[in-house]
Structures are given as structure tokens and as C-alpha cells.
Design a protein around this motif. Structure first.
Motif, PDB file in Angstrom:
ATOM      1  N   MET A   1       0.843  -1.199   0.000  1.00  0.00           N
ATOM      2  CA  MET A   1       0.000   0.000   0.000  1.00  0.00           C
ATOM      3  C   MET A   1       0.880   1.252   0.000  1.00  0.00           C
ATOM      4  O   MET A   1       1.763   1.399   0.829  1.00  0.00           O
ATOM      5  N   LYS A   2       0.640   2.144  -0.965  1.00  0.00           N
ATOM      6  CA  LYS A   2       1.430   3.376  -1.059  1.00  0.00           C
ATOM      7  C   LYS A   2       0.809   4.460  -0.184  1.00  0.00           C
ATOM      8  O   LYS A   2      -0.359   4.802  -0.348  1.00  0.00           O
ATOM      9  N   ARG A   3       1.599   4.990   0.726  1.00  0.00           N
ATOM     10  CA  ARG A   3       1.137   6.044   1.631  1.00  0.00           C
ATOM     11  C   ARG A   3       1.986   7.297   1.444  1.00  0.00           C
ATOM     12  O   ARG A   3       3.211   7.232   1.476  1.00  0.00           O
ATOM     13  N   ILE A   4       1.303   8.437   1.289  1.00  0.00           N
ATOM     14  CA  ILE A   4       2.002   9.715   1.117  1.00  0.00           C
ATOM     15  C   ILE A   4       1.428  10.733   2.097  1.00  0.00           C
ATOM     16  O   ILE A   4       0.214  10.932   2.161  1.00  0.00           O
ATOM     17  N   ILE A   5       2.309  11.371   2.864  1.00  0.00           N
ATOM     18  CA  ILE A   5       1.913  12.478   3.740  1.00  0.00           C
ATOM     19  C   ILE A   5       1.877  13.751   2.906  1.00  0.00           C
ATOM     20  O   ILE A   5       2.826  14.052   2.172  1.00  0.00           O
ATOM     21  N   LEU A   6       0.799  14.517   3.003  1.00  0.00           N
ATOM     22  CA  LEU A   6       0.601  15.732   2.205  1.00  0.00           C
ATOM     23  C   LEU A   6       0.529  16.947   3.121  1.00  0.00           C
ATOM     24  O   LEU A   6      -0.212  16.940   4.105  1.00  0.00           O
ATOM     25  N   ILE A   7       1.300  17.992   2.804  1.00  0.00           N
ATOM     26  CA  ILE A   7       1.373  19.192   3.645  1.00  0.00           C
ATOM     27  C   ILE A   7       1.168  20.434   2.790  1.00  0.00           C
ATOM     28  O   ILE A   7       1.868  20.634   1.790  1.00  0.00           O
ATOM     29  N   GLU A   8       0.213  21.283   3.169  1.00  0.00           N
ATOM     30  CA  GLU A   8      -0.074  22.529   2.437  1.00  0.00           C
ATOM     31  C   GLU A   8      -0.122  23.707   3.411  1.00  0.00           C
ATOM     32  O   GLU A   8      -0.981  23.765   4.280  1.00  0.00           O
ATOM     33  N   THR A   9       0.808  24.656   3.257  1.00  0.00           N
ATOM     34  CA  THR A   9       0.892  25.813   4.165  1.00  0.00           C
ATOM     35  C   THR A   9       1.160  27.110   3.411  1.00  0.00           C
ATOM     36  O   THR A   9       1.680  28.054   3.991  1.00  0.00           O
ATOM     37  N   SER A  10       0.810  27.178   2.140  1.00  0.00           N
ATOM     38  CA  SER A  10       1.203  28.329   1.323  1.00  0.00           C
ATOM     39  C   SER A  10       0.340  29.563   1.528  1.00  0.00           C
ATOM     40  O   SER A  10       0.724  30.664   1.112  1.00  0.00           O
ATOM     41  N   THR A  11      -0.842  29.407   2.154  1.00  0.00           N
ATOM     42  CA  THR A  11      -1.732  30.547   2.375  1.00  0.00           C
ATOM     43  C   THR A  11      -2.212  30.544   3.825  1.00  0.00           C
ATOM     44  O   THR A  11      -1.588  29.939   4.684  1.00  0.00           O
ATOM     45  N   ALA A  12      -3.338  31.193   4.089  1.00  0.00           N
ATOM     46  CA  ALA A  12      -3.851  31.272   5.463  1.00  0.00           C
ATOM     47  C   ALA A  12      -4.282  29.917   6.005  1.00  0.00           C
ATOM     48  O   ALA A  12      -4.309  29.709   7.221  1.00  0.00           O
ATOM     49  N   LEU A  18      -3.355  12.508   4.726  1.00  0.00           N
ATOM     50  CA  LEU A  18      -2.684  11.242   4.448  1.00  0.00           C
ATOM     51  C   LEU A  18      -3.409  10.548   3.307  1.00  0.00           C
ATOM     52  O   LEU A  18      -4.640  10.401   3.334  1.00  0.00           O
ATOM     53  N   ALA A  19      -2.646  10.145   2.297  1.00  0.00           N
ATOM     54  CA  ALA A  19      -3.200   9.401   1.169  1.00  0.00           C
ATOM     55  C   ALA A  19      -2.708   7.966   1.234  1.00  0.00           C
ATOM     56  O   ALA A  19      -1.506   7.725   1.394  1.00  0.00           O
ATOM     57  N   GLU A  20      -3.641   7.024   1.110  1.00  0.00           N
ATOM     58  CA  GLU A  20      -3.298   5.606   1.091  1.00  0.00           C
ATOM     59  C   GLU A  20      -3.887   4.988  -0.169  1.00  0.00           C
ATOM     60  O   GLU A  20      -5.106   4.975  -0.354  1.00  0.00           O
ATOM     61  N   ASP A  21      -2.984   4.526  -1.035  1.00  0.00           N
ATOM     62  CA  ASP A  21      -3.395   3.962  -2.326  1.00  0.00           C
ATOM     63  C   ASP A  21      -4.349   4.877  -3.078  1.00  0.00           C
ATOM     64  O   ASP A  21      -5.381   4.445  -3.605  1.00  0.00           O
ATOM     65  N   GLY A  22      -4.004   6.165  -3.117  1.00  0.00           N
ATOM     66  CA  GLY A  22      -4.762   7.117  -3.915  1.00  0.00           C
ATOM     67  C   GLY A  22      -6.040   7.632  -3.299  1.00  0.00           C
ATOM     68  O   GLY A  22      -6.814   8.321  -3.969  1.00  0.00           O
ATOM     69  N   VAL A  23      -6.255   7.341  -2.018  1.00  0.00           N
ATOM     70  CA  VAL A  23      -7.465   7.793  -1.325  1.00  0.00           C
ATOM     71  C   VAL A  23      -7.058   8.573  -0.071  1.00  0.00           C
ATOM     72  O   VAL A  23      -6.176   8.136   0.680  1.00  0.00           O
ATOM     73  N   ILE A  24      -7.676   9.731   0.169  1.00  0.00           N
ATOM     74  CA  ILE A  24      -7.416  10.499   1.389  1.00  0.00           C
ATOM     75  C   ILE A  24      -8.123   9.804   2.551  1.00  0.00           C
ATOM     76  O   ILE A  24      -9.346   9.649   2.548  1.00  0.00           O
ATOM     77  N   THR A  25      -7.340   9.381   3.540  1.00  0.00           N
ATOM     78  CA  THR A  25      -7.910   8.630   4.669  1.00  0.00           C
ATOM     79  C   THR A  25      -7.916   9.432   5.968  1.00  0.00           C
ATOM     80  O   THR A  25      -8.563   9.029   6.943  1.00  0.00           O
ATOM     81  N   ALA A  26      -7.199  10.570   6.006  1.00  0.00           N
ATOM     82  CA  ALA A  26      -7.209  11.426   7.194  1.00  0.00           C
ATOM     83  C   ALA A  26      -6.801  12.829   6.779  1.00  0.00           C
ATOM     84  O   ALA A  26      -5.993  13.000   5.863  1.00  0.00           O
TER      85      ALA A  26
END
Length: 228
Positions: A1-12, A18-26
Motif C-alpha cells: 500500500m502506497k502512503r504519502i503524507i501531504l502538507i499545504e501551508t502556502s496561504t492562510a 494522508l493518502a493511502e493507495d490514492g485515497v485520502i484517509t485522514a
């Protein structure tokens, strides 16, 4: 299972997902502009929610800007720390790419939309922007743009154009063409997923030691009005 942590802080909006196999799970989001105190805890919370650790993941993806200097520094520093500590590859996606994916994924496109123009606020009537096709393909360079009544005239002449981002609303009074549609929004971590997946599959990993955000402008420090 491919898991990727995603972080976005470019604006307010500070967000992590967390994405697991192409689905946002948290996912966690907060618009109080407390990025420095929220970003790392958000990552821990989404992992705890799934019973995982950073080492259970396959990569970390961060929004690379353009956007807030401080916000981008916080996001990139957090992502680098996670990658260093867990020996994970670093991915990066433009905040404008995120907004284009968000517009499509959240069904914000007007009927017959020809172009998407993400806009990150750069103060006064300036925005960081680029033109995208209605299916999310970037058609030109990302650049700072001073918006006036002639801006994006070529695109507006061809059909409906969606202007999306935290810089969209301030352009309503200037871009009065009937084909102009607006969506005031901040990029969200969950919409990093399309770009993160594509970068991961292509092996487009960033140098964890030397990667820098896309600022477009140099940071200018100012003196406080009152001295204590």
C-alpha cells in the motif's frame, strides 16, 4: 500500500492529509494562521488516527508555493524533517497546481469552462498566477501579475474562465467580463494528491538537503511600528 503524507501551508489555511493507495484517509485543516504550531501536530494526528508512524509511509509531499514566505518555510521545513528522520523521498507540487486540481475535484468549474486561473494573493492588485486548461494542464509559466481590466483578455474572449484562490475576490471589480467566474479558496493538502501521485510514479524526488520553495519574490523584513 502506497502512503504519502501531504502538507499545504502556502496561504492562510494550514492543512495536512494522508493518502493511502490514492485515497485520502485522514485530514486536518485550520485557518487561524498558526502554521508553525499546527503543521507538525497535524501530521502526528493524521498518522495516529490511522495507527501509523512516519516510517510506515512511502513519501512526503509539500506545497512548494508560490505563497506566504513564512507559511512555505514552515511547510517545507516540516516536510524535510520528516524525510530526514524516516529516510523518505520528498515530493513537491505547486500551490497553483493544487488549486487547479481543487477546482476540478470540487466541481467548481462553470459550464463550458475553457480555462482555470489560480490566483495566490500577493498584496494590492498583484497575484501569483498561471493559466491552466479546463482539465488541469498548465499552459504557461507561473508569474506575479498585476491585475487590471485587460488581464487574461485572450482567455476570457474564448469562453468561461474560473479564477480561483485567495486572490480571486479582489479581482472581481476589475475583471468584469461576463465570462469571468470567481471562487475564493485556499489550496488544501488533500488536493496535493494528483500531483504527488504523478511525481511519485515518475520518480521526481526533490533533494531533501537543498530544496527551496518557489517564492517568486525576495522576502523583505520590515521594522515594527512600535518599539518596546
Amino acid at each position: 500500500m502506497k502512503r504519502i503524507i501531504l502538507i499545504e501551508t502556502s496561504t492562510a489555511l494550514c492543512s495536512a492529509a494522508l493518502a493511502e493507495d490514492g485515497v485520502i484517509t485522514a485530514c486536518r485543516e485550520d485557518s487561524s494562521r498558526q502554521h508553525s504550531s499546527l503543521t507538525a501536530p497535524f501530521v502526528k494526528e493524521i498518522l495516529d488516527e490511522r495507527g501509523l508512524t512516519v516510517r510506515d509511509c512511502d513519501a512526503v509531499c509539500v506545497s512548494m508555493g508560490p505563497g506566504s514566505y513564512t507559511g512555505l518555510r514552515v511547510g517545507v521545513s516540516t516536510a524535510k524533517g520528516l524525510c530526514f528522520g524516516a529516510h523518505l523521498p520528498l515530493l513537491a507540487v505547486s500551490s497553483l497546481d493544487v488549486l487547479a486540481s481543487q477546482a476540478i475535484g470540487e466541481g467548481l468549474l462553470p459550464e463550458g469552462c475553457r480555462f482555470i486561473v489560480p490566483m495566490i494573493d500577493a498584496r494590492r492588485m498583484e497575484v501569483y498566477s498561471a493559466v491552466y486548461s479546463s482539465d488541469g494542464v498548465r499552459l504557461g509559466d507561473i508569474a506575479p501579475t498585476i491585475v487590471d481590466e485587460t488581464s487574461f483578455a485572450a482567455q476570457l474572449a474564448q469562453g468561461p474562465v474560473l479564477f480561483i484562490g485567495d486572490g480571486a475576490d479582489k479581482c472581481r471589480s476589475v475583471l468584469t467580463h461576463p465570462n469571468a467566474f470567481f471562487a475564493q479558496a485556499c489550496p488544501k493538502a488533500s488536493w496535493l494528491l494528483p500531483g504527488a501521485t504523478a511525481a511519485f510514479d515518475k520518480g521526481e524526488f526533490r533533494d531533501v538537503a537543498y530544496f527551496e520553495p518557489l517564492y517568486l519574490k525576495e522576502f523583505i523584513a520590515t521594522k515594527p511600528r512600535k518599539l518596546f
